[in-house]
Design an enzyme around this catalytic site. Structure first.
Site, PDB file in Angstrom:
ATOM      1  CB  CYS A 268      -0.377  -2.627  -2.980  1.00  0.00           C
ATOM      2  SG  CYS A 268       0.640  -2.193  -4.259  1.00  0.00           S
ATOM      3  CB  SER A 269       1.701  -3.066   2.927  1.00  0.00           C
ATOM      4  OG  SER A 269       1.589  -1.760   3.250  1.00  0.00           O
ATOM      5  N   GLY A 270      -1.370  -1.684   2.656  1.00  0.00           N
ATOM      6  CA  GLY A 270      -2.604  -1.351   3.495  1.00  0.00           C
ATOM      7  C   GLY A 270      -3.742  -2.520   3.104  1.00  0.00           C
ATOM      8  N   PRO A 271      -4.633  -2.764   4.096  1.00  0.00           N
ATOM      9  CG  PRO A 271      -6.644  -3.490   5.080  1.00  0.00           C
ATOM     10  CD  PRO A 271      -5.975  -3.454   3.606  1.00  0.00           C
ATOM     11  N   GLY A 273      -3.570  -6.742   6.457  1.00  0.00           N
ATOM     12  CA  GLY A 273      -3.916  -8.143   6.450  1.00  0.00           C
ATOM     13  C   GLY A 273      -3.001  -9.095   6.323  1.00  0.00           C
ATOM     14  CE  LYS A 274      -3.773 -10.246   0.094  1.00  0.00           C
ATOM     15  NZ  LYS A 274      -4.839  -9.305   0.302  1.00  0.00           N
ATOM     16  CG  ASP A 292      -0.697   1.668   0.542  1.00  0.00           C
ATOM     17  OD1 ASP A 292      -1.317   0.566   0.511  1.00  0.00           O
ATOM     18  OD2 ASP A 292      -1.469   2.708   0.154  1.00  0.00           O
ATOM     19  CB  CYS A 390      -9.902  -8.822  -4.341  1.00  0.00           C
ATOM     20  SG  CYS A 390      -9.708  -6.933  -4.468  1.00  0.00           S
TER      21      CYS A 390
END
Length: 462
Positions: A268-271, A273-274, A292, A390
């Site tokens: 789940c890559s967006g946006p 940062g990771k 994503d 988060c």
């Protein structure tokens, strides 16, 4: 001299009211609505700062504000129109929490806003209510903490009662208050040095030349904590020398620690940062498949990669639950940073505390488990999977991990304490880290509320 009461209200207050009504009436996200208003109004630095303070401050303290209004008003907040209640909320926030704004100014501005919103017939109501609160603000008291600690904490520290009740049951009174206090303090702007282009020491020196104070993070080697609220206009940002990312979010990639040359799936890559952080750790060697379900979030991933000089990321519009059979047991590492309630970032996004409902948590948990199980099928034997959220709530965190381990016997938790970039201080953290997971909190660790778990796939064919 006092401002002429017939003079136009300040653009910052007008903009703040528009954002608050959009959040209240349309369910808009405050950060996005605020971003649109900023672009529309083109304010100077002082007005921009006031606009941001009014929006986030009013949303942050909305629970306290509404309780005060209901103590003074013959009409409950819930019965007021969207425009009237947010005009009054703005006025009360200024009266109770912004010492630099004179009470007469807060009252006059609210009356003028009522007139501008074609609510002239209610201007007297707004004026009388705010002036009454202004006169008696030193007499305002909260529910008795000994008689009703739940209501006391919920009202005084402006958190929904259902969430305070959960925290009281888990952590007790003192730590619940500490967590609520931390959530009510604006979060610092933390940046991640792009080590593909510059060292953290060199970046700090260049930031100082731009009059930006930045201290090194105590938790992550790439992190710097700054004294500003935005750095997007800096040349250093535009040329990809750093990304804006909280320390807790960096920890997920550092725990995964993908080796250069490996194949990584970011579920789940967006946006991004990771995603870009993992590329840094891999020295921009190997392959990262960045998935994503939202095209606009994938565009942000691609934009971040271009800005930061990352070339090993392949963005793909796909639900991880639909990954093709050909990828089963192919990945060396998988990051599963799932969609969640976001209750760990309410110090940054204060509207979330009022948006999230308790019934949302089991719904998130079901989706999170589906995503985790689907992604896990793509991991090769011996590979590492990191699951992160988060949020602070166990249904979305330990609950998901425990159910996953019950159903997927080919995975075992890794000792997280051996993979963290910082020493653990809290005894509770030491115990849970040895069991493969860690829960971070604003009041304990100074980060966003963040959960990370590390698992290894032990056998082939799971």
């Amino acid at each position: 001299m006092r401002k002429n009461p017939h003079q136009r209200t300040s653009p910052a207050r007008d903009g703040a009211l528009r954002v608050l009504i959009a959040v209240d009436k349309e369910g808009a996200y405050a950060n996005l609505a605020l971003q649109n208003i900023r672009a529309d109004l083109k304010l100077g630095a002082d007005d921009l700062a006031l606009l941001t303070e009014l929006v986030y401050g009013t949303l942050r303290m909305r629970g306290t504000i509404d309780w005060v209004i209901d103590c003074f008003s013959s009409t409950p907040v819930s019965k007021m129109s969207h425009a009237v209640r947010n005009i009054v909320r703005l006025g009360v926030y200024q009266l109770l929490f912004l010492d630099r704004i004179p009470p007469w100014a807060a009252c006059n501005e609210a009356v003028e806003q009522a007139k501008r919103w074609r609510l002239a017939g209610l201007a007297g109501f707004v004026n009388g209510l705010l002036r009454s609160i202004a006169r008696k603000r030193e007499e305002i008291s909260h529910p008795d903490p000994d008689v009703d600690p739940l209501s006391h904490i919920s009202v005084k520290y402006s958190h929904p009662a259902w969430l305070v009740e959960r925290w009281l049951n888990r952590y007790g009174k003192e730590e619940t208050i500490a967590l609520c206090r931390a959530n009510n303090k604006p979060a610092p702007l933390v940046i991640r040095c792009n080590t593909l282009k510059i060292t953290p020491q060199e970046l700090q020196q260049q930031l100082e030349r731009e009059n930006v104070i930045a201290r090194f993070s105590m938790l992550v080697p790439e992190g710097l904590v700054t004294n500003l609220s935005s750095l997007a206009e800096l040349r250093l940002f535009q040329e990809g020398y750093f990304a804006v990312q909280d320390e807790s979010s960096m920890i997920a990639s550092l725990v995964l620690n993908p080796a250069p040359g490996s194949f990584v799936i970011d579920a789940c890559s967006g946006p991004g940062g990771k995603t870009t952080h993992m590329a840094q750790i891999m020295q921009n060697r190997g392959r990262i498949l960045a998935l994503d379900v939202h095209s606009h979030r994938l565009e942000l991933v691609a934009k971040a990669c271009k800005r930061m000089g990352v070339s090993i990321v392949e963005p793909k519009l796909m639900d991880v639950r639909e990954l093709p059979f050909q990828l089963q047991e192919k990945a060396d590492y998988i990051l599963v940073d799932v969609p969640c309630s976001g209750l760990g970032v309410i110090r940054r996004r204060p509207d979330l505390r009022w948006r999230v409902k308790p019934e949302d948590l089991p719904q998130h948990a079901r989706q999170q488990l589906e995503i985790l199980k689907s992604a896990s099928r793509c991991l090769a034997a011996g590979g590492i999977l990191v699951y992160s959220t988060c949020t602070t709530e166990p249904e979305e965190n330990t609950g998901v991990i425990r159910q996953f381990l019950e159903e997927c016997k080919d995975f075992q938790p890794e000792d997280l304490s051996l993979r963290l970039p910082f020493p653990l201080v809290w005894e509770e953290d030491k115990v849970t880290a040895r069991s493969g997971f860690l829960q971070l909190f604003p009041h304990r660790h100074g980060t966003d509320g963040f959960f990370v778990a590390c698992l290894r796939k032990t056998i082939k064919g799971g």
